[in-house]
Enzyme design. Structure first.
Site, short mmCIF file in Angstrom:
data_model
loop_
_atom_site.label_atom_id
_atom_site.label_comp_id
_atom_site.label_asym_id
_atom_site.label_seq_id
_atom_site.Cartn_x
_atom_site.Cartn_y
_atom_site.Cartn_z
CB THR A 26 0.37 -3.18 0.30
OG1 THR A 26 0.38 -3.43 -1.10
CG2 THR A 26 1.49 -3.96 0.95
CG HIS A 178 -0.43 -3.59 -9.74
ND1 HIS A 178 -0.55 -2.31 -10.22
CD2 HIS A 178 -0.04 -3.47 -8.43
CE1 HIS A 178 -0.27 -1.45 -9.25
NE2 HIS A 178 0.04 -2.13 -8.16
CG ASN A 181 0.41 2.54 -8.02
OD1 ASN A 181 -0.03 3.52 -8.63
ND2 ASN A 181 -0.23 2.00 -7.01
CE1 TYR A 183 5.63 -1.73 -6.51
CE2 TYR A 183 3.36 -1.10 -6.94
CZ TYR A 183 4.43 -1.18 -6.08
OH TYR A 183 4.32 -0.72 -4.79
CG ASN A 238 6.99 2.46 -6.14
OD1 ASN A 238 7.58 2.58 -5.07
ND2 ASN A 238 5.86 1.80 -6.25
#
Length: 368
Positions: A26, A178, A181, A183, A238
């Site tokens: 990112t 994805h 992580n 999400y 996260n």
């Protein structure tokens, strides 16, 4: 015979020049979620990688969680990505885009009409996201999410399908789902973030259901040979955690083995941190054995803190692809530098997120 990190490989429908992958990174340089010509330069500079995986790209406005990250749900975004893929292909590279819904890792200022972010359950993530203030990145707490209604989940699955089709229209060689992580898909997988009592919560099979539904929808749309999946079994990124990740991901691999995917991509240990976590040990070799025993044939990609020696060792031990992250930020010609054993530019962390060419496209190549 020892397989070299620099030898070619076929992953699904993609013929790759080497086993070196640029990990998704990112960079927050897509104003209004639209890819820019500068991004085309950035990716083209790194096209000697066997495979480039783009920065995470939102499948919908609801899926966005950080300022100035790109999307793949509007015509102008598709047009912006066309310039990126054309530049990479002109340089002889292969590129896939990472399909992203952040779930609860967002902020009301980034959501449509200031709505609350969505999640499996209404549990706030103890983590930060990025807003822009006067053009500069500012880290802020994520907003409290609302729990998704069961009736909303088919629409999210369809957003992944539409984004995958948009990726092919934009010229990508494939997509990476994805599911790592912390999400949205990872939030559904793990017990610390999923307290649901419907068909998408509770048992391992139920918590893995959304991932399987997304993989089915994407592979039906664009073909399994153009689809990869990213997973992170034990990362605390996260604020996600699962009470017992080994059987969870053993089941996930059994399900993924039913699809003839291009690759599966594993973050080993903590994302951007230690490769081994004393409080949550994990057996990746057992997972790979389980996958192969279930008939899985996708290329096996490893990621986290790799240098040349570790990467070659991983390939010797059965990995097919090795992803490099921060090293690729500062070394656009990383393949050649690895071949020569260096030297390597050091990345400037102050320019990781937001800004322009500085710390993005101005790192020198060896020939310079």
């Amino acid at each position: 015979m020892t397989t070299s990190l620099f030898s070619p490989l076929t992953a699904g429908s993609m013929s790759l020049a080497n086993r070196i992958v640029m990990a998704p990174l990112t960079r927050n340089r897509a104003p209004n979620a639209v890819p820019t010509p500068l991004m085309a330069t950035y990716y083209q500079q790194r096209a000697t990688a066997g495979l480039l995986i783009t920065e995470a790209t939102a499948i919908s406005h609801q899926g966005q969680g950080y300022a100035d990250v790109p999307g793949l749900y509007a015509p102008e975004q598709i047009e912006g990505w066309k310039a990126v893929t054309a530049a990479v292909h002109a340089a002889g590279g292969k590129i896939v885009t990472q399909l992203w819904h952040v779930g609860r890792v967002s902020h009301v200022d980034l959501q449509p009409n200031g709505a609350a972010p969505v999640a499996p359950s209404a549990i706030a993530a103890k983590t930060k996201t990025v807003l822009l203030k006067d053009g500069a990145p500012v880290f802020v707490d994520t907003s409290v999410p609302r729990a998704l209604e069961t009736s909303e989940l088919p629409g999210i699955v369809n957003d992944y399908r539409k984004a995958a089709l948009a990726a092919i229209e934009a010229g990508f060689d494939g997509v990476e789902i994805h599911a790592a992580n912390g999400y949205l898909i990872d939030q559904f997988l793990k017990t610390g973030s999923n307290l649901r009592t419907d068909a998408h919560g509770g048992s391992i099979e139920n918590r893995a259901r959304l991932l399987v539904e997304v993989v089915q929808a994407v592979t039906d749309a664009i073909g399994a040979g153009r689809t990869g999946v990213r997973l992170s079994p034990v990362t605390p990124a996260n604020d996600v955690i699962d009470a017992d990740p080994q059987p969870l991901f053993s089941h996930v691999m059994q399900e993924l083995a039913k699809f003839d995917l291009a690759y599966v991509h594993f973050i080993e240990g903590a994302t951007g941190g230690p490769r081994e976590l004393a409080d949550r040990p994990f057996d990746y070799d057992a997972l790979r054995d389980r996958y192969h025993a279930a008939g899985g044939k996708a290329a096996w990609m490893v990621n986290n803190g790799y240098d040349l020696a570790l990467a070659q060792g991983a390939v010797n031990n059965g990995a097919d692809l090795v992803a490099f992250g921060k090293t690729y930020i500062a070394n656009p010609d990383l393949v050649e530098r690895l071949k020569q054993g260096g030297p390597f530019n050091e990345p400037d962390s102050k320019t990781f997120y937001g800004g322009g060419a500085q710390g993005y496209t101005d790192y020198p190549a060896l020939q310079a």
